[in-house]
Motif scaffolding. Structure first.
Motif, PDB file in Angstrom:
ATOM      1  N   LEU B 217      61.883  30.419  36.181  1.00  0.00           N
ATOM      2  CA  LEU B 217      61.744  31.405  37.265  1.00  0.00           C
ATOM      3  C   LEU B 217      60.515  32.290  37.031  1.00  0.00           C
ATOM      4  CD1 LEU B 217      62.776  32.664  39.846  1.00  0.00           C
ATOM      5  CD2 LEU B 217      64.485  33.921  38.542  1.00  0.00           C
ATOM      6  N   LYS B 218      60.291  32.612  35.777  1.00  0.00           N
ATOM      7  CA  LYS B 218      59.128  33.433  35.433  1.00  0.00           C
ATOM      8  C   LYS B 218      57.842  32.727  35.862  1.00  0.00           C
ATOM      9  CE  LYS B 218      59.787  36.247  31.700  1.00  0.00           C
ATOM     10  NZ  LYS B 218      60.059  36.409  30.279  1.00  0.00           N
ATOM     11  N   GLU B 219      57.816  31.435  35.569  1.00  0.00           N
ATOM     12  CA  GLU B 219      56.651  30.614  35.931  1.00  0.00           C
ATOM     13  C   GLU B 219      56.481  30.589  37.454  1.00  0.00           C
ATOM     14  OE1 GLU B 219      53.371  28.474  34.960  1.00  0.00           O
ATOM     15  OE2 GLU B 219      54.748  29.475  33.559  1.00  0.00           O
ATOM     16  N   HIS B 224      53.006  34.703  42.550  1.00  0.00           N
ATOM     17  CA  HIS B 224      53.067  35.778  43.549  1.00  0.00           C
ATOM     18  C   HIS B 224      52.480  37.085  43.033  1.00  0.00           C
ATOM     19  CE1 HIS B 224      55.294  33.486  46.469  1.00  0.00           C
ATOM     20  NE2 HIS B 224      56.070  33.039  45.485  1.00  0.00           N
ATOM     21  N   ALA B 225      52.196  37.128  41.746  1.00  0.00           N
ATOM     22  CA  ALA B 225      51.561  38.307  41.131  1.00  0.00           C
ATOM     23  C   ALA B 225      52.218  39.615  41.588  1.00  0.00           C
ATOM     24  CB  ALA B 225      50.063  38.319  41.441  1.00  0.00           C
ATOM     25  N   ASP B 345      56.573  38.654  54.555  1.00  0.00           N
ATOM     26  CA  ASP B 345      57.023  38.341  53.200  1.00  0.00           C
ATOM     27  C   ASP B 345      56.870  39.571  52.298  1.00  0.00           C
ATOM     28  OD1 ASP B 345      57.281  37.402  50.563  1.00  0.00           O
ATOM     29  OD2 ASP B 345      56.523  35.410  51.103  1.00  0.00           O
ATOM     30  N   ILE B 346      57.988  40.082  51.831  1.00  0.00           N
ATOM     31  CA  ILE B 346      57.984  41.303  51.004  1.00  0.00           C
ATOM     32  C   ILE B 346      57.120  41.109  49.746  1.00  0.00           C
ATOM     33  CG2 ILE B 346      60.145  40.659  49.794  1.00  0.00           C
ATOM     34  CD1 ILE B 346      60.920  43.645  49.891  1.00  0.00           C
ATOM     35  N   ARG B 347      57.092  39.880  49.224  1.00  0.00           N
ATOM     36  CA  ARG B 347      56.299  39.616  48.012  1.00  0.00           C
ATOM     37  C   ARG B 347      54.817  39.794  48.295  1.00  0.00           C
ATOM     38  NH1 ARG B 347      58.607  33.650  47.055  1.00  0.00           N
ATOM     39  NH2 ARG B 347      58.016  33.677  49.243  1.00  0.00           N
ATOM     40  N   LYS B 348      54.409  39.282  49.476  1.00  0.00           N
ATOM     41  CA  LYS B 348      52.999  39.355  49.848  1.00  0.00           C
ATOM     42  C   LYS B 348      52.582  40.806  50.064  1.00  0.00           C
ATOM     43  CE  LYS B 348      49.924  38.088  53.517  1.00  0.00           C
ATOM     44  NZ  LYS B 348      50.032  38.021  54.963  1.00  0.00           N
TER      45      LYS B 348
END
Lengths: 271, 361
Positions: B217-219, B224-225, B345-348
């Motif tokens: 999952l870390k990878e 997504h930084a 996208d919340i990550r973006k």
């Protein structure tokens, strides 16, 4: 367990027409509601809805509560066509009111705009219950026109107190008006007070509160000595529904009265 | 905490006896959208929803490898319900005991937010309180993850360590079960389960499985930084006037899906219904993406644009909750990303805000 959403019944004992679009509702709740001046209640009609209002009455009177309400929306339009004897709903009180202890021994400047004088009337009643506890009580009140001025009789009565200094103004005068003309900030000059030992309490529409606050800062009031009544949409009054957030606060839970110092760094506080 | 091991074939015995005490919900597999993945992982496309055990056939059940579609909050506050009947009637709260199998750590994290809102403060919500007390949480370790999963970005592990009644870790030979509450312990003892010393090879297997999923999952989230949780508050406030809010909001159709599917979102609206004699207050989930969310009587609206409302969602999650509770109100479950028809996208957004804050420095 007490259900916080449950309202109690309140009989509307009297309805006073204050101005063409503002009425004061005199309520007798089925159970006593003890409030501190500045706290608010959720008042409404069964099957219609409820909204937050800060009582305009004396907090030392237990059996009755008065709410001064302007006709502005769906619920208040319905309230304005009610007749005496109607049963309404009441929940509360909620929030934090005016910290009277912090005002003791100080000059008190009260600045009201329009229907914003309603919560301030409650405060003035509370202050005048012990006028010797405060130095000068300076009241500055502005309304749009002479016929929009609230509580004309009370204003006369307050002026008779030895340590009360009261000035009114209207934005637009008519032929009968002999007093000041101009927005409320135009009568914030030559105030008989010691800025270093004074507090200012402001309530009115957001635009009025904004410019009054700027004026007070110009007069060298410190941000912690200015108390504002913030307005946001509230649904539950309980600090749960999420509607009235400003910054890290909920207006219903942490306000509605805030020191300017607490909120001055939050963006867009004037709405 | 006490632990026990039981073999795979005993799982249905366990379900049966839980179902004697509680209304048990189990995850059921449904076909999800095909996931196109750029990160070299073969990500699963199936989704899981919770169904009543009593209505299921044995073969319908599948140990869900990651979270279900529905957020856990939907078992505690319903989308629309009566919260009060007045004047004379007392509210009757159904005393239904519910057990849910397959709750994941993201959901357990979100429960902290919901508990804070509905149980803490000057007022306790009686419906939430009753349902929370009646809820039996059987959580489990994640075995894989969805493309949208990013819990680890906030240091939320893909395996539960607290906040459950029982936790199931799936091992090759069966399940390692950790007991997290007195009521769970009492229930197991009542049914004759014995707590034994766990053989060290099972412990080793557990640790290696947990490490394995964490590494993968870390990878996955690396690309997504995402900013660390320590800087969230800062970048949200720094980005207050960012153009990003406007750009992202161009496609928003104001469906409110992101709020409703969110595990931590809690806002609601009270409304009225009723007849001549009995009136009801109705509580409905509300969305801060709706145009009238903050509208006041008289027409003023501090959140009068979509951009302001999107920003409000982020300020609430990463400013308000960090100030009030010390936790961000996001568990990294990615449900909002999957739900959004506009692909917001919340990550973006978090990544962009972070980059903007760096370039501003």
């Amino acid at each position: 367990m007490k259900n916080p959403y449950q309202p109690i019944e309140a009989i509307i004992e009297d309805i006073i027409l204050e101005t063409p679009n503002i009425k004061t509702f005199v309520l007798r709740p089925k159970e006593y509601i003890e409030f501190q001046t500045g706290q608010f209640v959720e008042f409404g009609l069964a099957g219609v809805g409820e909204a937050p209002f800060t009582p305009s009455s004396n907090p030392n009177v237990k059996e009755k509560i008065e709410l001064t309400i302007m006709k502005v929306g769906r619920l208040t339009n319905k309230l304005h066509i009610l007749e005496k004897g109607t049963i309404a709903t009441l929940r509360g009180p909620y929030g934090k009111g005016y910290p009277l202890d912090e005002f003791k021994g100080k000059d008190i400047l009260i600045v009201g705009g329009g229907v914003g004088l309603a919560p301030l009337r409650s405060l003035i009643y509370a202050l005048l219950a012990h006028p010797q506890d405060y130095k000068n009580i300076i009241i500055r009140y502005g309304a749009r026109t002479p016929q929009d001025l609230l509580y004309k009789k009370e204003i006369l009565a307050w002026s008779n107190f030895k340590n009360v200094n009261l000035v009114t103004t209207v934005d637009t005068a008519d032929n009968s008006w002999k007093g000041n003309v101009g927005v409320v900030t135009t009568i914030l000059k030559d105030l008989p007070l010691n800025i270093k030992n004074a507090v200012a309490i402001v309530c009115g529409p957001p635009i009025m509160m904004k410019f009054t606050t700027l004026k007070l800062l110009e007069l060298r009031f410190s941000p912690e000595s200015i108390y504002l009544s913030m307005e946001r949409n509230m649904s539950c009054g309980l600090g749960k529904c999420g509607h009235c957030r400003i910054g890290k606060y909920y207006v219903c839970r942490d306000g509605p009265v805030f020191r300017y110092e607490e909120i001055m760094n939050i963006a867009d506080i004037w709405g | 905490m006490e632990r026990l091991f039981f073999p795979k074939e005993r799982l249905f015995d366990f379900f049966n006896f839980v179902n004697e005490e509680y209304c048990l919900y189990l995850p059921v597999r449904i076909e999800g959208r095909q996931i196109v993945c750029d990160y070299n992982f073969n990500l699963p496309s199936a989704d899981y929803i919770l169904k009543k055990y009593s209505l299921l056939k044995k073969e319908d059940f599948e140990f869900n490898p990651y979270r279900t579609i529905e957020p856990l909050k939907s078992f505690l506050n319903y989308p629309k319900e009566i919260v009060c009947e007045y004047f004379s009637k007392e509210l009757t709260i159904q005393d239904k005991k519910i057990a849910i199998f397959g709750v994941k750590n993201c959901d357990l994290f979100s429960l902290k937010i919901q508990d804070f809102v509905f149980l803490q403060g000057d007022y306790t919500d009686p419906l939430y309180k009753k349902r929370r007390e009646n809820l039996f949480i059987i959580s489990s370790d994640c075995l894989s993850f969805k493309e949208v999963c990013f819990c680890l970005a906030y240091d939320i592990n893909p395996y539960p360590e607290s906040g459950f009644d029982l936790n199931f870790s799936s091992l090759d030979e069966g399940f390692l079960v950790e007991v997290g509450s007195d009521k769970a312990k009492a229930l197991l003892e009542k049914k004759g389960f014995l707590f034994e010393k766990i053989p060290s090879r099972l412990n080793t297997e557990l640790l290696s499985k947990r490490e394995n999923i964490t590494t993968q999952l870390k990878e996955h989230i690396k690309s997504h930084a995402l900013p660390k949780k320590e800087v969230l508050k800062e970048i949200i406030n720094k980005g207050y006037n960012s153009k990003l809010w406007q750009e992202e909001m161009f496609n928003c159709v104001e469906c409110g899906g992101c709020n409703f599917i969110c595990d931590t979102c809690h806002c609601f609206l009270l409304s009225e219904s009723g007849s001549e004699t009995v009136f009801k207050k109705i509580r409905s989930w509300d969305s801060c993406q709706y145009a009238n969310f903050a509208k006041e009587a008289g027409g003023a609206n501090p959140l009068n644009t979509r951009a302001k409302r999107l920003r409000n969602r982020f300020l609430k999650k990463f400013d308000f909750f960090i100030d009030n509770l010390g936790l961000p109100a996001c568990c990294g479950c990615g449900r909002c990303i999957e739900t959004c028809p506009a692909k917001i996208d919340i990550r973006k957004i978090l990544k962009s805000l972070y980059e903007e804050s760096l370039s501003a420095n």
